[in-house]
Design an enzyme around this catalytic site. Structure first.
Site, mmCIF file in Angstrom:
data_model
loop_
_atom_site.group_PDB
_atom_site.id
_atom_site.type_symbol
_atom_site.label_atom_id
_atom_site.label_comp_id
_atom_site.label_asym_id
_atom_site.label_seq_id
_atom_site.Cartn_x
_atom_site.Cartn_y
_atom_site.Cartn_z
ATOM 1 N N GLU A 60 0.833 -1.212 0.000
ATOM 2 C CA GLU A 60 0.000 0.000 0.000
ATOM 3 C C GLU A 60 0.859 1.251 0.000
ATOM 4 O OE1 GLU A 60 -0.386 -2.633 1.945
ATOM 5 O OE2 GLU A 60 -2.218 -3.475 1.100
ATOM 6 N N GLN B 190 -7.572 -1.989 -0.759
ATOM 7 C CA GLN B 190 -8.603 -3.033 -0.765
ATOM 8 C C GLN B 190 -9.566 -2.966 0.423
ATOM 9 O OE1 GLN B 190 -7.572 -7.503 -0.985
ATOM 10 N NE2 GLN B 190 -7.753 -6.805 -3.097
ATOM 11 N N PHE B 191 -9.036 -2.648 1.579
ATOM 12 C CA PHE B 191 -9.845 -2.402 2.773
ATOM 13 C C PHE B 191 -9.195 -1.234 3.516
ATOM 14 C CE2 PHE B 191 -10.990 -6.764 1.910
ATOM 15 C CZ PHE B 191 -12.322 -6.862 2.302
ATOM 16 N N ALA B 192 -10.022 -0.379 4.126
ATOM 17 C CA ALA B 192 -9.467 0.765 4.861
ATOM 18 C C ALA B 192 -8.511 0.293 5.950
ATOM 19 C CB ALA B 192 -10.590 1.600 5.472
ATOM 20 N N TYR C 286 -6.240 -1.603 5.700
ATOM 21 C CA TYR C 286 -4.900 -1.853 5.156
ATOM 22 C C TYR C 286 -4.255 -0.585 4.631
ATOM 23 C CZ TYR C 286 -6.855 -6.473 5.574
ATOM 24 O OH TYR C 286 -7.453 -7.603 6.051
ATOM 25 N N ILE C 287 -4.762 0.528 5.084
ATOM 26 C CA ILE C 287 -4.264 1.817 4.635
ATOM 27 C C ILE C 287 -3.032 2.246 5.438
ATOM 28 C CG2 ILE C 287 -5.469 3.452 6.157
ATOM 29 C CD1 ILE C 287 -6.591 4.715 3.550
ATOM 30 N N PRO D 177 -0.089 0.962 6.150
ATOM 31 C CA PRO D 177 1.256 0.932 5.550
ATOM 32 C C PRO D 177 1.511 2.121 4.619
ATOM 33 C CG PRO D 177 0.243 -1.242 5.422
ATOM 34 C CD PRO D 177 -0.839 -0.284 5.866
ATOM 35 N N HIS E 259 -11.322 -6.108 8.723
ATOM 36 C CA HIS E 259 -12.072 -5.792 7.498
ATOM 37 C C HIS E 259 -13.289 -4.937 7.834
ATOM 38 C CE1 HIS E 259 -9.947 -9.583 6.623
ATOM 39 N NE2 HIS E 259 -9.847 -9.123 5.392
HETATM 40 C C1 LIG Z 1 -1.773 -5.159 4.327
HETATM 41 C C2 LIG Z 1 -2.789 -5.951 3.579
HETATM 42 N N1 LIG Z 1 -3.096 -5.623 2.295
HETATM 43 C C3 LIG Z 1 -4.039 -6.303 1.609
HETATM 44 C C4 LIG Z 1 -4.720 -7.352 2.187
HETATM 45 C C5 LIG Z 1 -5.820 -8.124 1.412
HETATM 46 N N2 LIG Z 1 -5.354 -9.462 1.026
HETATM 47 C C6 LIG Z 1 -5.598 -10.544 1.807
HETATM 48 S S1 LIG Z 1 -4.879 -11.938 1.188
HETATM 49 C C7 LIG Z 1 -4.238 -11.099 -0.135
HETATM 50 C C8 LIG Z 1 -3.392 -11.829 -1.150
HETATM 51 C C9 LIG Z 1 -2.134 -12.407 -0.546
HETATM 52 O O1 LIG Z 1 -1.451 -13.191 -1.497
HETATM 53 P P1 LIG Z 1 -0.145 -14.006 -1.105
HETATM 54 O O2 LIG Z 1 0.745 -13.158 -0.269
HETATM 55 O O3 LIG Z 1 0.452 -14.559 -2.336
HETATM 56 O O4 LIG Z 1 -0.648 -15.168 -0.146
HETATM 57 P P2 LIG Z 1 -1.595 -16.389 -0.559
HETATM 58 O O5 LIG Z 1 -3.008 -15.920 -0.352
HETATM 59 O O6 LIG Z 1 -1.308 -16.747 -1.976
HETATM 60 O O7 LIG Z 1 -1.248 -17.496 0.390
HETATM 61 C C10 LIG Z 1 -4.594 -9.744 -0.096
HETATM 62 C C11 LIG Z 1 -4.222 -8.726 -1.108
HETATM 63 C C12 LIG Z 1 -4.370 -7.691 3.530
HETATM 64 N N3 LIG Z 1 -4.965 -8.708 4.168
HETATM 65 N N4 LIG Z 1 -3.416 -6.973 4.185
#
Ligand SMILES: Cc1ncc(C[n+]2csc(CCOP(=O)(O)OP(=O)(O)O)c2C)c(N)n1
Ligand SMILES: Cc1ncc(C[n+]2csc(CCOP(=O)(O)OP(=O)(O)O)c2C)c(N)n1
Ligand SMILES: [Mg+2]
Ligand SMILES: [Mg+2]
Lengths: 410, 337, 410, 337
Positions: B60, B82-84, B86-87, B89, B129
């Site tokens: 982010e 994607q979700f507030a 996670y803002i 960072p 979330h």
């Molecule tokens: C800081 C943050 N940003 C975004 C998200 C939303 N999110 C949850 S899982 C995910 C994908 C993660 O992918 P990866 O690191 O490859 O792990 P995998 O799910 O493949 O095991 C995202 C973008 C989050 N949970 N935390």
């Protein structure tokens, strides 16, 4: 097989501290001309060795050697030399000004002038720079008026930044110099975004950014390398390894485990390590990276190996944490001295001319400073207009700021 | 005019601006080919191309930094977080950079970016979330903060945000993406179709930043709300029978002080409602502003109804959510008090 | 020389999308046993090649080859196989439970079971794990009660986390399993801190952490690698490259430019790239890194090359962004199938035993689920006590939370 | 007892705790050999060893994350963030991790860490060496926020913070590190030596978190302040001749509500003073709390005196700083209003 001996915590420490004699015996340097220059379209994986070597052009006698020699017109070299002399004279004068209480703070780039000045020469004037606070050489080499810099340092009525910023935090869109942030590293991924925008628009300008080796620890630097790699952004990412971050030696940033250039390898970026005190070498690697970026081949990471010859800033006293003789003992010498020796070796310069150029630089700075001080210095003379304090928070001033301005009676 | 839910309205706003202005582009995690986890950017990559709507690495801080750099170049990037929740960072890039750029450079560089992000609870998203971080932005000089409560406002405000030359934090109440929500989680879900504000023009229009809307005129009490809570407030008025004036702030910074003051000076009573945790929430600022501007008109203490000062618990979502029962109780206290 | 042609922005895209036939022709795999195992005290700079190769032990016929073969007692292999079967059976049942509306959310690790289960076997039970949400195999392999996991997933009265966390965000200090965060990557540098603490105290326990390849873009991952390198922390940093981050293919994380293992090179960390679907290989590299850490030689970065065989979570539908046949076509196969074939090949197992073990796993899950559901599921049966909602924000409840609890009438 | 300035008192607190508890260690940028840019950790590495007081990479997010991991192990790390203005890169680790750990793990894991950082202006540090971000922490459920105003409190509160089992944000008013500051920048600087609170015991003692101090009893008006502004408030009382009660909050979260309410119910008037920007600053929460708890006792609007809603400008530091002139004006308005 399973070893469950007691663990212990490792904390890096430098070889020498105040009172010790300088010791650079750990430093291994490639010879000038030893490292050869790949084509600009070389695959990053084929040139990884460049991240561990050291690109040098000038040898100790001032001869330019090897395939990295940019073979520059002596006029460009003289321009570079003058810009470095001017930068150093400017630093000396402004450092004194702070000591005289004319401003609150100042930061020199002594010993690192080539890093910024050679880059300014190798880049196009309309390429966008996202510097840290130690690349004043970019502005000076691009011909930004010294007096404007002084207005900013003195926060006086003519300060283009209206007295808002700490001294040395310049900003000039016209000169392709991004507004310097007090927060380390933030400009690195911003430069990547600017470069992505230039590519998005089908423009031909590229971006360049600089951070210190200490700043490489910030997440921003990782973001910059990652986004630059994924989107093949036309940007040059420079790490200025001057071996100190205020009082912390470069081992605290990881220098004892790997080179900073090698940080680029894990992103598949070409990574070059260069003698930062060698004007020709810095020019050559910047030119290589710029050509590569303009050819749409993406970003390059460059580590400039140099040495912070003076204190971190006017607030710092390096004798508290490192041997005072260190700067003189630094094996890669002084960038101004080395370029001078080269120009004389090729019969394009002389000690007299050097004396004269130095005197001219000092004069030029003195004149500019007279003009700047005439307007005002911090707390004296003419300050910026007070009511500007409430402007530019937003494009249009909202009600609450209007009320606050009224409350202040301006 | 087509009836749009909030997701469709937001998608339409982006589509309109991508069509209108080549300097507008949008990116974020999963926003490209997939169209975003809440589908707000669905179809935009296909229609406008890979370089105008694309996926980003999961960083982010990098996303916002890159948007700032693009803004400095002259683009108008719209990023999705994607979700507030996670803002954070990206908080340094927002606070130290986007918010400060115009000021520190005396207008030499600006950050005309829009950050869209879904906020709030009510979808069993648990504590990461469901957050409502608006007060973390209203405290930051240089950021504008906008929160729509209907499809019509969502599109009009998002277009205004994209066209705005200052950085805008655009908080999307995810609980009402698909329908207005009155706070009664145990009643059948409603769709936007029946709501007048789902009549959304297909083309370009704006709703001004900085202007609140009086969504219900009333004489006895003023309720200040935004986002999902506007609908909870309206339901509370209906069910309590109190003749309250309900103001949808729509913009939190700069806030529409005239509308607020005029209403409270008329009613003499004020209830502030938000989903964010209470302490140092935006309701505190609203309470202070009302108190400072309407002190001599106040007939009862200003009430704050807010999320409890705990994380948003998965199992107790509806005990956490400040629903009609708590809003009505506060309204009644304000009427007696 | 100077090229000022128009630039253009590059945005990575996968080779295939829904409707296309799967295409893994771009994937190059080392053969089983091809990569040889260095000593645990090898210098990171001498083993950089391991970041670009692929450590594999099991070949397609289930034979264990080469110096990375950990030569494990078949009993350990059978334990691992059973743990993987149990993990898969658990995932299938909980996925169904979510579909049946018994909880809000669930995440499977199908196809990635070996990554967690083999690591759990190679580590000591008291080593501390900082997992992402996709290493439930660690808990299961360490013998954490399935019913406890279900209580958490159902947020019922017996939920050890009192209904506070999203399903699958387990926490168990007793089983060396750190509280899972909804925020990606935060646990990676925390694991480094835990490991530094263990070293600081002269303890002999090490830490291990896991992030997905998509998460490597977070600044936290850079901080973890940097601090682990500088302080030589006894930690194993695992990147699980299952090639997808929700809908984003690994190219968005940088996979087209370099391997994720190679991210370790710039920090001077040993970096291993392993076949994540090969139980023996995962066990072997974990064991190597663990021995190295226990010998006070610091951290190791491991990339586990695998494939996310199912959707990201119950909220996801992968058929919207990738070919539906992809999982079956993935050349490194299925970790359970591969270990089974190996055990049969060495005459330590049979198809019947496999059937039986599978049936037992399903049974065990079914029994646990009966117990769990009897207590309650999300919104049904017995929930946690409401007043606990205000506890544990702080150690002692301050006045404002007491007031709020009163206002809620509990 | 030795007269200590605030830097010496803080150094003594760290020294005492490093000596007393082997689980205490401290680290941050330049805190090791050098002793910190403000010298707060001077001599501690030499005395307690390289592994108990050391330098870190310049990654605030990493510093805090590592401290959280150490806390999970069982240590009590004390980290220094060189300036509060540089805390934002660590904001996610503080908000999403340190603050949430105990709750989300139901007490299974905790984050008993202390984060020390110098805050506030008055040293010509410009906009990135002068900020007061306290409200960004008081809004976060799970964090305690402490701000001392004297050497005695600084040492006692820091020891309490280190011994506290919850994460504590410990904000050090850098303007009064070397001497109490009354807000008159044009008057001669004072040293702590003459101030009674510079009598600091050499050994272990605590000042409780959550308890305010009435630093001047008064009948007509209540002034709520903390950190540097406590001294400005006292000077304003002297120079205005108004018989005000000055309360040094010392802890912002959890705040000492009893002391505040008792005072305002007695005086009926309240002025809140802080250096942070006004909008959504901690003063807003204080104003709301006072209004909610003392409404029927209030004889005048509650006044907020705060930093302007702009960045901290280098040249106009003293026009930005809410000095005695502005505090006195607010006190007078509160007396009339
Ligand atoms: C800081 C943050 N940003 C975004 C998200 C939303 N999110 C949850 S899982 C995910 C994908 C993660 O992918 P990866 O690191 O490859 O792990 P995998 O799910 O493949 O095991 C995202 C973008 C989050 N949970 N935390
Ligand atoms: C985010 C952030 N953290 C800390 C600081 C304080 N600080 C200013 S300069 C500096 C050292 C930077 O060292 P380096 O990156 O090597 O650059 P150099 O000064 O050597 O050019 C530090 C820690 C800051 N300005 N911003
Ligand atoms: Mg440096
Ligand atoms: Mg993945």
């Amino acid at each position: 097989m399973k070893n469950r001996a007691k663990l212990s915590l490792h904390v890096p420490a430098p070889a020498t501290r105040p009172g010790d004699a300088p010791d650079f015996s750990g430093v291994t340097l490639a010879g000038a001309g030893e490292v050869s220059r790949p084509e600009i379209d070389a695959h990053p994986h084929d040139i990884r060795a460049l991240a561990y070597s050291l690109i040098r052009v000038l040898d100790d006698k001032g001869h330019a050697l090897g395939s990295w020699n940019p073979r520059l017109d002596p006029e460009i070299l003289r321009k570079g030399l003058r810009a470095m002399l001017l930068t150093r004279a400017f630093d000396d004068r402004m450092y004194r000004a702070q000591r005289q209480g004319k401003t609150s703070f100042y930061m020199k780039c002594t010993g690192e002038e080539a890093v910024a000045v050679a880059a300014a020469q190798a880049l196009e004037p309309d390429d966008m720079c996202f510097p840290s606070y130690r690349q004043q050489g970019l502005l000076i080499a691009r011909g930004y008026p010294l007096v404007q810099m002084m207005y900013q340092i003195y926060s006086n009525a003519m300060d283009p930044l209206k007295g808002r910023q700490l001294p040395v935090m310049y900003s000039s869109k016209a000169f392709g110099f991004f507004t310097i942030s007090g927060n380390l590293g933030t400009q690195f991924p911003q430069a990547v975004g600017w470069a992505m925008a230039s590519a998005y628009k089908g423009d031909d300008r590229i971006a360049a950014s600089w951070v210190g080796e200490g700043t490489t620890a910030e997440g921003d630097v990782h973001h910059a390398l990652n986004f630059a790699s994924v989107y093949k952004a036309p940007v040059i990412l420079n790490v200025v390894n001057n071996q100190w971050a205020i009082s912390s030696f470069s081992g605290i940033a990881g220098a004892q485990e790997a080179t900073f250039a090698s940080r680029g390898i894990g992103y598949g970026l070409p990574a070059l390590r260069v003698d930062g005190n060698d004007f020709l070498a810095v020019y050559a690697v910047t030119q290589w990276a710029a050509e590569r970026a303009r050819a749409n081949l993406g970003a390059t990471l460059i580590e400039h190996y140099t040495y912070r010859a003076e204190g971190h800033s006017t607030s710092d006293d390096p004798s508290r944490y490192r041997p005072s003789e260190d700067a003189k003992a630094w094996p890669l010498g002084d960038p101004i001295e080395r370029l001078k020796v080269h120009l004389i070796a090729i019969r394009e310069w002389s000690e007299d001319k050097q004396q004269q150029a130095h005197a001219e630089a000092v004069e030029q700075v003195k004149d500019a400073n007279k003009t700047a001080e005439a307007v005002g210095t911090l707390g004296h003379g003419e300050p910026p207009s007070l009511k500007t304090m409430f402007e530019d928070v937003f494009k249009d001033m909202p009600w609450h700021l209007r009320r606050q301005r009224q409350e202040m009676g301006v | 005019m087509p009836a749009m839910n909030m997701i469709q309205a937001l998608n339409s706003a982006l589509d309109v601006m991508l069509s209108k202005d080549p300097n507008v582009l949008t990116f974020g995690e999963d926003v490209g080919y997939f169209g975003g986890v809440f589908r707000v950017t669905e179809g935009l990559q296909k229609k406008h191309g890979l370089t105008r709507c694309f996926d980003t690495p999961i960083g982010e801080g990098g996303i916002v930094a890159v948007a700032i750099g693009m803004g400095a170049y002259g683009l108008r990037p719209v990023v999705e977080i994607q979700f507030a929740d996670y803002i954070y960072p990206a908080y340094d890039q927002l606070v130290s950079e986007a918010a400060r750029m115009r000021y520190r450079s005396a207008g030499d560089f600006t950050a005309p970016m829009t950050l869209r992000t879904p906020y709030g609870g009510g979808i069993y998203g648990g504590q990461t979330h469901s957050q409502s971080p608006e007060a973390l932005f209203t405290h930051v000089a240089g950021l504008k903060t906008v929160v729509p409560s209907t499809p019509y406002d969502a599109k009009g405000l998002l277009i205004s945000a994209i066209e705005d030359d200052d950085p805008v934090i655009f908080l999307e109440p995810k609980r009402i993406y698909n329908g207005p929500f009155d706070g009664y989680h145990d009643r059948p879900v409603q769709s936007w179709a029946k709501h007048p504000a789902s009549d959304v023009p297909a083309g370009h229009y704006t709703v001004p930043i900085g202007k609140a809307a009086i969504v219900r005129a009333g004489a006895d009490l003023t309720v200040l709300a935004y986002g999902t809570m506007v609908h909870v407030a309206l339901a509370s008025v209906t069910d309590s029978g109190i003749d309250a004036e309900v103001i949808d702030l729509r913009t939190l910074m700069p806030v529409d002080i005239e509308t607020i003051v005029a209403s409270v000076q008329k009613t003499g009573r004020c209830v502030i409602v938000h989903e964010a945790t209470r302490t140092s929430g935006y309701g505190a600022e609203l309470s202070a502003l009302v108190q400072e501007n309407c002190f001599h008109h106040l007939e009862a203490p200003i009430e704050r109804v807010a999320g409890w000062d705990t994380p948003y618990p998965h199992a107790f979502e509806w005990q956490y959510f400040p629903g009609p029962a708590r809003v009505i109780a506060a309204m009644q206290r304000a009427m007696e008090g």
